[in-house]
Motif scaffolding. Structure first.
Motif, PDB file in Angstrom:
ATOM      1  N   LYS A   2       0.840  -1.198   0.000  1.00  0.00           N
ATOM      2  CA  LYS A   2       0.000   0.000   0.000  1.00  0.00           C
ATOM      3  C   LYS A   2       0.875   1.248   0.000  1.00  0.00           C
ATOM      4  O   LYS A   2       1.933   1.293   0.643  1.00  0.00           O
ATOM      5  N   ALA A   3       0.424   2.269  -0.739  1.00  0.00           N
ATOM      6  CA  ALA A   3       1.159   3.536  -0.820  1.00  0.00           C
ATOM      7  C   ALA A   3       0.177   4.663  -1.067  1.00  0.00           C
ATOM      8  O   ALA A   3      -0.907   4.460  -1.628  1.00  0.00           O
ATOM      9  N   LEU A   4       0.555   5.859  -0.673  1.00  0.00           N
ATOM     10  CA  LEU A   4      -0.252   7.050  -0.916  1.00  0.00           C
ATOM     11  C   LEU A   4       0.214   7.683  -2.224  1.00  0.00           C
ATOM     12  O   LEU A   4       1.348   8.186  -2.318  1.00  0.00           O
ATOM     13  N   VAL A   5      -0.642   7.658  -3.239  1.00  0.00           N
ATOM     14  CA  VAL A   5      -0.261   8.119  -4.568  1.00  0.00           C
ATOM     15  C   VAL A   5      -1.350   9.015  -5.157  1.00  0.00           C
ATOM     16  O   VAL A   5      -2.475   9.069  -4.668  1.00  0.00           O
ATOM     17  N   TYR A   6      -0.983   9.717  -6.233  1.00  0.00           N
ATOM     18  CA  TYR A   6      -1.959  10.503  -6.988  1.00  0.00           C
ATOM     19  C   TYR A   6      -1.525  10.523  -8.452  1.00  0.00           C
ATOM     20  O   TYR A   6      -0.404  10.113  -8.788  1.00  0.00           O
ATOM     21  N   GLU A   7      -2.400  11.008  -9.332  1.00  0.00           N
ATOM     22  CA  GLU A   7      -2.094  11.033 -10.760  1.00  0.00           C
ATOM     23  C   GLU A   7      -1.890  12.442 -11.295  1.00  0.00           C
ATOM     24  O   GLU A   7      -1.000  12.682 -12.100  1.00  0.00           O
ATOM     25  N   THR A   8      -2.721  13.383 -10.859  1.00  0.00           N
ATOM     26  CA  THR A   8      -2.712  14.732 -11.421  1.00  0.00           C
ATOM     27  C   THR A   8      -2.402  15.765 -10.343  1.00  0.00           C
ATOM     28  O   THR A   8      -2.935  15.682  -9.230  1.00  0.00           O
ATOM     29  N   ALA A   9      -1.567  16.724 -10.667  1.00  0.00           N
ATOM     30  CA  ALA A   9      -1.254  17.809  -9.732  1.00  0.00           C
ATOM     31  C   ALA A   9      -2.546  18.478  -9.274  1.00  0.00           C
ATOM     32  O   ALA A   9      -3.473  18.668 -10.069  1.00  0.00           O
ATOM     33  N   HIS A  10      -2.585  18.846  -7.994  1.00  0.00           N
ATOM     34  CA  HIS A  10      -3.851  19.351  -7.469  1.00  0.00           C
ATOM     35  C   HIS A  10      -3.642  20.221  -6.234  1.00  0.00           C
ATOM     36  O   HIS A  10      -2.602  20.178  -5.578  1.00  0.00           O
ATOM     37  N   THR A  11      -4.678  21.015  -5.935  1.00  0.00           N
ATOM     38  CA  THR A  11      -4.673  21.881  -4.762  1.00  0.00           C
ATOM     39  C   THR A  11      -5.265  21.135  -3.574  1.00  0.00           C
ATOM     40  O   THR A  11      -5.815  20.039  -3.709  1.00  0.00           O
ATOM     41  N   LEU A  12      -5.169  21.753  -2.404  1.00  0.00           N
ATOM     42  CA  LEU A  12      -5.770  21.164  -1.215  1.00  0.00           C
ATOM     43  C   LEU A  12      -7.277  20.986  -1.374  1.00  0.00           C
ATOM     44  O   LEU A  12      -7.854  20.017  -0.893  1.00  0.00           O
ATOM     45  N   ASP A  13      -7.933  21.947  -2.046  1.00  0.00           N
ATOM     46  CA  ASP A  13      -9.388  21.874  -2.210  1.00  0.00           C
ATOM     47  C   ASP A  13      -9.806  20.654  -3.028  1.00  0.00           C
ATOM     48  O   ASP A  13     -10.938  20.173  -2.899  1.00  0.00           O
ATOM     49  N   ASN A  14      -8.894  20.169  -3.867  1.00  0.00           N
ATOM     50  CA  ASN A  14      -9.188  18.995  -4.693  1.00  0.00           C
ATOM     51  C   ASN A  14      -8.248  17.851  -4.341  1.00  0.00           C
ATOM     52  O   ASN A  14      -7.803  17.108  -5.225  1.00  0.00           O
ATOM     53  N   PHE A  15      -7.955  17.705  -3.071  1.00  0.00           N
ATOM     54  CA  PHE A  15      -6.958  16.739  -2.609  1.00  0.00           C
ATOM     55  C   PHE A  15      -7.249  15.349  -3.160  1.00  0.00           C
ATOM     56  O   PHE A  15      -8.360  14.826  -3.028  1.00  0.00           O
ATOM     57  N   ALA A  16      -6.228  14.745  -3.802  1.00  0.00           N
ATOM     58  CA  ALA A  16      -6.460  13.494  -4.527  1.00  0.00           C
ATOM     59  C   ALA A  16      -5.469  12.393  -4.167  1.00  0.00           C
ATOM     60  O   ALA A  16      -5.411  11.375  -4.864  1.00  0.00           O
ATOM     61  N   ILE A  17      -4.702  12.567  -3.108  1.00  0.00           N
ATOM     62  CA  ILE A  17      -3.787  11.510  -2.692  1.00  0.00           C
ATOM     63  C   ILE A  17      -4.581  10.419  -1.985  1.00  0.00           C
ATOM     64  O   ILE A  17      -5.291  10.689  -1.012  1.00  0.00           O
ATOM     65  N   LYS A  18      -4.458   9.194  -2.478  1.00  0.00           N
ATOM     66  CA  LYS A  18      -5.243   8.079  -1.941  1.00  0.00           C
ATOM     67  C   LYS A  18      -4.356   6.865  -1.691  1.00  0.00           C
ATOM     68  O   LYS A  18      -3.338   6.669  -2.352  1.00  0.00           O
ATOM     69  N   LEU A  19      -4.772   6.053  -0.738  1.00  0.00           N
ATOM     70  CA  LEU A  19      -4.060   4.816  -0.433  1.00  0.00           C
ATOM     71  C   LEU A  19      -4.422   3.781  -1.491  1.00  0.00           C
ATOM     72  O   LEU A  19      -5.598   3.444  -1.676  1.00  0.00           O
ATOM     73  N   SER A  20      -3.406   3.272  -2.176  1.00  0.00           N
ATOM     74  CA  SER A  20      -3.625   2.339  -3.283  1.00  0.00           C
ATOM     75  C   SER A  20      -2.620   1.195  -3.213  1.00  0.00           C
ATOM     76  O   SER A  20      -1.601   1.281  -2.533  1.00  0.00           O
ATOM     77  N   GLU A  21      -2.934   0.139  -3.941  1.00  0.00           N
ATOM     78  CA  GLU A  21      -1.999  -0.965  -4.088  1.00  0.00           C
ATOM     79  C   GLU A  21      -1.018  -0.647  -5.218  1.00  0.00           C
ATOM     80  O   GLU A  21      -1.434  -0.302  -6.327  1.00  0.00           O
ATOM     81  N   VAL A  22       0.280  -0.759  -4.935  1.00  0.00           N
ATOM     82  CA  VAL A  22       1.310  -0.538  -5.953  1.00  0.00           C
ATOM     83  C   VAL A  22       2.292  -1.701  -5.915  1.00  0.00           C
ATOM     84  O   VAL A  22       2.310  -2.491  -4.965  1.00  0.00           O
TER      85      VAL A  22
END
Length: 331
Positions: A2-22
């Motif tokens: 498990k890791a905290l990852v994201y795909e697209t650059a984003h602001t706090l209001d659109n926070f997109a870091i999620k725990l995923s399987e890698v």
């Protein structure tokens, strides 16, 4: 894993870091695999989250400050063994430490003494390495003639550890900037001899303390905005060390002082083939100072759990630019 990852650059209001399987990290010959126990959050990671997107179909895994336990070693590793407690920065060109496990080059990390917790160890690497290299460069001492050092931003991780390293290793007079009562007290606790308010007239405040000029300024934030008054305070042939990501710095302000401008980026050795093992050596030295009671860890805010919610809370704190010490997540 498990890791905290994201795909697209984003602001706090659109926070997109999620725990995923890698995928599990792949070890190189001189790598160790570390089971992560604590991670610290930095303004630089917040900057990358806002500005750096993954390649199409990919993901971004940040995290450059960690503490954990070695659970596997590459075939050429000699200085570490399974079970060693270690801490370090990781590598900007590889996946980071916001994960259950991290593959990291063994020469840029160090062992954690038994007296230091994982959370405290995680609070040290970026600030200590940045401060040490910014002020001492690649030498063992400050530049000749540097007896008065002004630290702009004394409460962040770099400022906090810079103050302590100066106190432990030099006889320099240490001046820090802070504007709030709690920030001023923190700077004094770190070892500052004098604290001034960067929101007020800095020249007047120093003059009141019978100080007209300083030999070195370590600027940790808003360098471009502050360069005018910084240049006034520097003595001729003084030194300005800059560690923040400034969009533009007009170095002409330093011309009349014949001042030296030093830029510091903690990953410069890793990215450009420098003396890798010096990074591990610096961390060993700072850890020994912590054990000796001459430097203290700066984990001032502790959060729990490798989750998207915890990471968002950490980023919210960091982006206020008002945190004191370090935000650390125990995983």
């Amino acid at each position: 894993m498990k890791a905290l990852v994201y795909e697209t650059a984003h602001t706090l209001d659109n926070f997109a870091i999620k725990l995923s399987e890698v995928a599990e990290p792949t070890l190189r010959k001189l790598d160790v695999l570390v089971d992560i126990h604590a991670i610290a959050i930095n303004p630089g990671e917040s900057f990358f989250r806002r500005t750096r997107s993954a390649e199409p179909g990919g993901r971004v895994l940040l995290g450059w400050e960690f503490a954990g336990v070695v659970i596997e070693t590459g075939p050429s590793v000699r200085q570490f063994k399974i079970g060693d407690r270690v801490f370090g920065t990781g590598d900007l060109s590889r996946d980071g430490s916001w994960a259950e496990r991290l593959a990291v080059y063994s020469r840029i990390i160090a062992k954690i003494p038994d007296q230091i917790s994982f959370v405290d160890a995680a609070s040290i690497p970026i600030g200590a390495l940045t401060a040490r290299e910014a002020m001492f460069r690649d030498q063992g001492a400050l530049p000749t003639g540097v007896d008065r050092v002004l630290i702009v931003g004394g409460t962040g991780s770099v400022g906090s550890l810079a103050t302590q390293l100066l106190k432990a290793k030099t006889k320099a007079l240490i001046i820090s900037t802070a504007s709030r009562p709690e920030s001023r007290q923190w700077c004094l606790d770190m070892g500052a001899d004098l604290v001034i308010d960067h929101a007020k007239d800095t020249e007047d405040q120093l003059a009141s303390a019978h100080i007209q000029q300083v030999d070195m300024v370590l600027s940790t934030a808003k360098t471009a905005d502050n360069l005018g008054w910084i240049a006034k305070l520097l003595r001729p042939f003084g030194h300005l060390s800059v560690v923040d990501l400034s969009p533009s710095i007009d170095a002409n302000a330093l011309l009349l002082k014949s001042a030296s401008l030093h830029m510091e980026m903690v990953f410069s050795k890793i990215l450009n083939g420098g003396d890798f093992k010096s990074q591990g050596s610096i961390l060993e030295d700072v850890a020994a100072l912590v054990v000796a009671g001459r430097v203290r860890a700066i984990a001032n805010t502790r959060l729990e759990g490798l989750t998207g919610e915890t990471m968002r809370a950490a980023h919210e704190l960091v982006e206020t630019a008002r945190t004191i010490g370090k935000v650390v997540i125990a995983t």
